[in-house]
Design a protein around this motif. Structure first.
Motif, short mmCIF file in Angstrom:
data_model
loop_
_atom_site.label_atom_id
_atom_site.label_comp_id
_atom_site.label_asym_id
_atom_site.label_seq_id
_atom_site.Cartn_x
_atom_site.Cartn_y
_atom_site.Cartn_z
N SER A 148 0.84 -1.20 0.00
CA SER A 148 0.00 0.00 0.00
C SER A 148 0.87 1.25 0.00
O SER A 148 1.91 1.29 0.65
N CYS B 52 -6.09 4.37 0.68
CA CYS B 52 -5.22 4.24 1.84
C CYS B 52 -5.61 5.24 2.93
O CYS B 52 -5.64 4.90 4.12
N CYS C 263 -5.64 -0.18 -2.30
CA CYS C 263 -4.72 0.87 -2.76
C CYS C 263 -4.77 1.01 -4.28
O CYS C 263 -4.76 0.03 -5.01
#
Length: 396
Positions: free
Chosen positions: A89, A96, A104
């Motif tokens: 991520s 996020c 993500c």
């Protein structure tokens, strides 16, 4: 370096592959001190996940010692001991920032290809096909960790690798699945868990950590059922018991308040002749067999929650949507937002509330043992419930 690589359906080998190098300033390289075979890795072995390529390095449950740090990474230092989340991520995109780490928008370099199947790109994953980014996995002596200033957690002294390794995946995955059931001590909920593999076992323990009154665990493998009972669950052996009838018996006809489907795409088993016929057809015509999911939908009480950490790859066989809709059920699922859980679950381990190493049955200090251990884990031989490797030997 040595690494476990996917060659073709049914074949995994230990190969010599190039050592990883820093490719971005936020990267780190770790010396892998412990890694594990995950139940979802078996989907790769069985050819259930599209876009695998010969030579792909496997593994997404990994931890180790930082040996090299990219110039832009100000968070980690050489010598840090870290656990690496299986989801990659960026920490900057809207998903996020919302805490939806596994969604993500930036870390999958093959996101456009993935979007052809899922509609949108999702987070990159370690060692789990090219549709999830083609990132080399951690069943190796060394691993490159991208976006390492966001994901990994530094482990304090005093905790053994085996106590914390499963923060990389199965502990947060089981915990998220339990959390999705909206458990509180005051609610006195009964939860049924399909599958007593590592994720199912972590889900059982997590249900009790969150305050569930009772957990009913469903499987047929003796050693898995024994671990479920040792975790406090009542058990149903579906090879000898009718699941629905036994659930009703155990709950005085009320049914579980929420159910966790921790099996996924390679489920098997059926109670009725019609289900057995459908099982045979699905096994011959589709990669994904939602038998456990359908049993969970049937077993959950009306108005309840179906929590599904079980892994599916894409198109799914027939699901009981009519039953699901008419019972007013809620489905909660998705890859785990691992980063959300790292700190609070590490604190639970430090407090002695849980030692996740209870699931480990087999250990090796040689990745050359990997192919045989993959098969042993898949075939449930030698009472194998979880495999951990120490590629550089047992840590001091």
């Amino acid at each position: 370096m040595k690494a476990l690589t996917w060659r073709k359906k049914g074949k995994i080998t230990c190969e010599s592959v190039p050592d990883p190098t820093i490719l971005d300033g936020r990267d780190v390289i770790i010396k892998v001190t412990a890694c594990a075979i995950c139940g979802s890795d078996l989907h790769l072995l069985d050819g259930m996940m599209p876009s695998m390529q010969c030579g792909d390095v496997l593994g997404h449950e990994t931890m180790g010692e930082v040996v090299e740090v990219g110039r832009d990474n100000k968070r980690l230092s050489v010598g840090d001991r870290i656990v690496v989340p299986f989801t990659i991520s960026c920490g900057e995109c809207r998903q996020c920032k919302w805490g939806n780490w596994s969604c993500c928008e930036r870390t999958n370099p093959n996101g456009r290809e993935q979007a052809k199947t899922f509609g949108y790109p999702l987070a990159g994953l370690f060692g789990y096909s090219h549709i999830t980014g083609g990132f080399a996995g951690g069943q190796a002596e060394y691993l490159r960790v991208p976006y390492a200033d966001v994901g990994p957690i530094v482990i304090p002294d005093g905790l053994d690798d085996e106590q914390v390794l499963f923060l990389s995946d199965i502990f947060p995955t089981g915990y998220q699945a339990a959390e999705y059931c909206e458990i509180t001590p005051e609610a006195e909920k009964t939860i049924a868990v399909w599958g007593c593999g590592p994720v199912g076992l972590m889900a059982i323990r997590s249900c009790f950590l969150l305050g569930a009154k009772r957990v009913i665990a469903i499987d047929e493998v003796p050693e898995r059922l024994a671990l479920a009972r040792a975790s406090g669950a009542k058990t149903i052996d579906f090879s000898t018991q009718n699941i629905q009838e036994t659930l009703l018996e155990l709950t005085n006809g009320l049914g579980p308040d929420a159910v966790i489907e921790a099996v996924g795409m390679e489920a098997h088993g059926a109670d009725t002749m019609a289900q057995k016929i459908g099982s045979a057809v699905l096994s011959a015509t589709t990669l994904e067999r939602p038998f456990a999911l359908n049993q969970a939908i049937l077993g959950c009480r009306p108005g309840g929650i179906v929590s599904m950490p079980g892994v599916y790859a894409g198109a799914l066989g027939p699901v009981m949507m009519g039953v699901f809709m008419n019972k007013g059920l809620t489905l909660r699922t998705g890859q785990t937002h691992t980063q959300k859980y790292l700190k609070p679950l590490l604190e639970r381990i430090q407090k002695g509330e849980i030692d996740p190493s209870f699931v480990i049955s087999h250990r090796s200090t040689d990745l050359e043992d990997g192919p045989a251990l993959y098969e042993k884990f898949r075939d449930k031989k030698d009472r194998c419930t979880k495999v951990v490797f120490r590629p550089h030997g047992v840590a001091a």
